[in-house]
Design an enzyme around this catalytic site. Sequence first.
Site, short mmCIF file in Angstrom:
data_model
loop_
_atom_site.label_atom_id
_atom_site.label_comp_id
_atom_site.label_asym_id
_atom_site.label_seq_id
_atom_site.Cartn_x
_atom_site.Cartn_y
_atom_site.Cartn_z
N LYS A 166 6.29 -16.20 66.19
CA LYS A 166 7.21 -17.50 66.81
C LYS A 166 6.47 -17.86 67.83
O LYS A 166 5.89 -17.20 68.85
CB LYS A 166 8.51 -16.81 67.41
CG LYS A 166 9.41 -17.63 67.89
CD LYS A 166 10.94 -17.30 68.17
CE LYS A 166 11.70 -18.12 68.85
NZ LYS A 166 13.17 -17.34 68.96
N ASN A 204 19.02 -17.05 65.83
CA ASN A 204 19.90 -16.24 66.48
C ASN A 204 20.17 -17.13 67.70
O ASN A 204 19.51 -17.20 68.63
CB ASN A 204 19.71 -15.07 66.88
CG ASN A 204 19.51 -13.89 66.11
OD1 ASN A 204 19.87 -12.70 66.16
ND2 ASN A 204 18.86 -14.05 64.87
N GLU A 214 16.53 -14.34 61.61
CA GLU A 214 15.34 -14.04 62.71
C GLU A 214 16.09 -12.61 63.16
O GLU A 214 17.38 -12.24 63.46
CB GLU A 214 15.63 -14.90 63.72
CG GLU A 214 14.74 -14.34 65.24
CD GLU A 214 15.15 -15.50 66.45
OE1 GLU A 214 16.27 -15.98 66.40
OE2 GLU A 214 14.26 -15.28 67.21
N CYS A 270 13.80 -20.10 64.74
CA CYS A 270 14.72 -20.17 65.71
C CYS A 270 14.52 -21.61 66.33
O CYS A 270 14.45 -22.50 66.13
CB CYS A 270 15.38 -19.19 66.42
SG CYS A 270 16.97 -19.26 67.05
N GLU A 291 13.40 -13.67 75.62
CA GLU A 291 12.31 -13.62 74.60
C GLU A 291 10.76 -13.86 75.29
O GLU A 291 9.83 -13.38 74.81
CB GLU A 291 12.36 -14.94 73.56
CG GLU A 291 13.62 -14.77 72.89
CD GLU A 291 13.65 -15.67 71.49
OE1 GLU A 291 14.76 -16.43 71.56
OE2 GLU A 291 12.86 -15.44 70.61
N1 ING Z 1 17.73 -19.21 70.29
C1 ING Z 1 18.27 -20.10 70.60
C2 ING Z 1 17.70 -21.62 69.86
O1 ING Z 1 16.83 -22.03 70.13
C3 ING Z 1 18.13 -22.00 72.47
C4 ING Z 1 17.92 -20.73 71.88
C5 ING Z 1 19.51 -22.38 72.15
C6 ING Z 1 17.58 -22.61 73.17
C7 ING Z 1 19.96 -23.68 72.73
C8 ING Z 1 17.94 -23.70 73.56
C9 ING Z 1 19.18 -24.32 73.40
O2 ING Z 1 18.40 -21.86 68.95
C10 ING Z 1 16.24 -18.50 70.00
N2 ING Z 1 16.48 -17.16 69.40
O3 ING Z 1 15.59 -19.33 69.75
#
Ligand code: ING
Length: 313
Positions: free
Chosen positions: A124, A194, A47, A169, A143
């Site tokens: 996305k 990421n 991503e 992601c 985001e």
């Molecule tokens: N990053 C993370 C993901 O979903 C996240 C944000 C991490 C949300 C952990 C909830 C818990 O892997 C992106 N870029 O979506």
Amino acid sequence: MSRKLGLAVAQMGPVHLADDRAKVVGRLLELLKEAKSRSADFVVFPELALTTFFPRYWMTQAEAAEKYFEATMPNAAVQPLFDAAKAAGIGFYLGYAETTPEGRHFNTSILVDKKGAIVGKYRKIHLPGHADHLPKAPFQHLEKFFFEVGNLGFPVTETMGAKIGMCICNDRRWPETWRMMGLQGAELGMLGYNTPSWNIHWPEPIHLRMQSHILSLQAGAYQNAMWIAAAGKCGSEDGFHMIGGSAIVSPAGEITALASTEDDELLFANVDMALGDTFRQHIFNFAKHRRPEHYGLITERVGAGPPLPPQKE
Ligand code: ING
């Protein structure tokens, strides 16, 4: 009858603020070269592969668009990747920040075939994080500020010998993502990610980040009888750490390949698309076993609501 394909996943180590696109594309070319040496049919890049994970910083949309978004794809910076992939006869998935001709902004991935043609695009849909600046937070996750919710659905493209779905992601954490692909007969789901190691909302133990990442891939693969190829951009970008754990997961939910570093690292497996056929014919034969007449809430409600009244016979 086996239908084997050479699947490569190109994990990237950190991309720092100081790293320009030429330097990053040079790294992608090295990973592509290794994919070629493994006789890969296609390779999955992460991503937002061309830049640092900029949603961790507060800035104006205009500044972000200027520094981190691509107004055309391909463009001069990424053309060498398109040219090299075409010369090598390798298709690829690439995640990047997209500015449309109308000036809209999406977190996007494309699927490019072995002739260098863009045959699929995804924007996305599940945007995590927040839309407002949180000045007290150690870093941002903006985001919801920088990107619009995707407007292309969950496309599945039949190309390069497989039915290929894409997501990005956070999408992997939502079962609806994988089911939408599964209901279109997807045999292989590709995604870049990421994933920050730290949670800005609560002191989440760091091992849970890797656990929930792998769990989401295994569940999605098994419950939809598909291969999943997940490419992370990871390591510490200007001091902000993101998890590695790039992986290839089989329709049985088994981890076929797993990254062992937080650097540029190529994973490869000869994956048999026919393995999914077995699961689709039996345990996850959707037509035979699913009962949508009982699943209404899944599309009727956005958030959780009160329990339904007892159902009349
Ligand atoms: N990053 C993370 C993901 O979903 C996240 C944000 C991490 C949300 C952990 C909830 C818990 O892997 C992106 N870029 O979506």
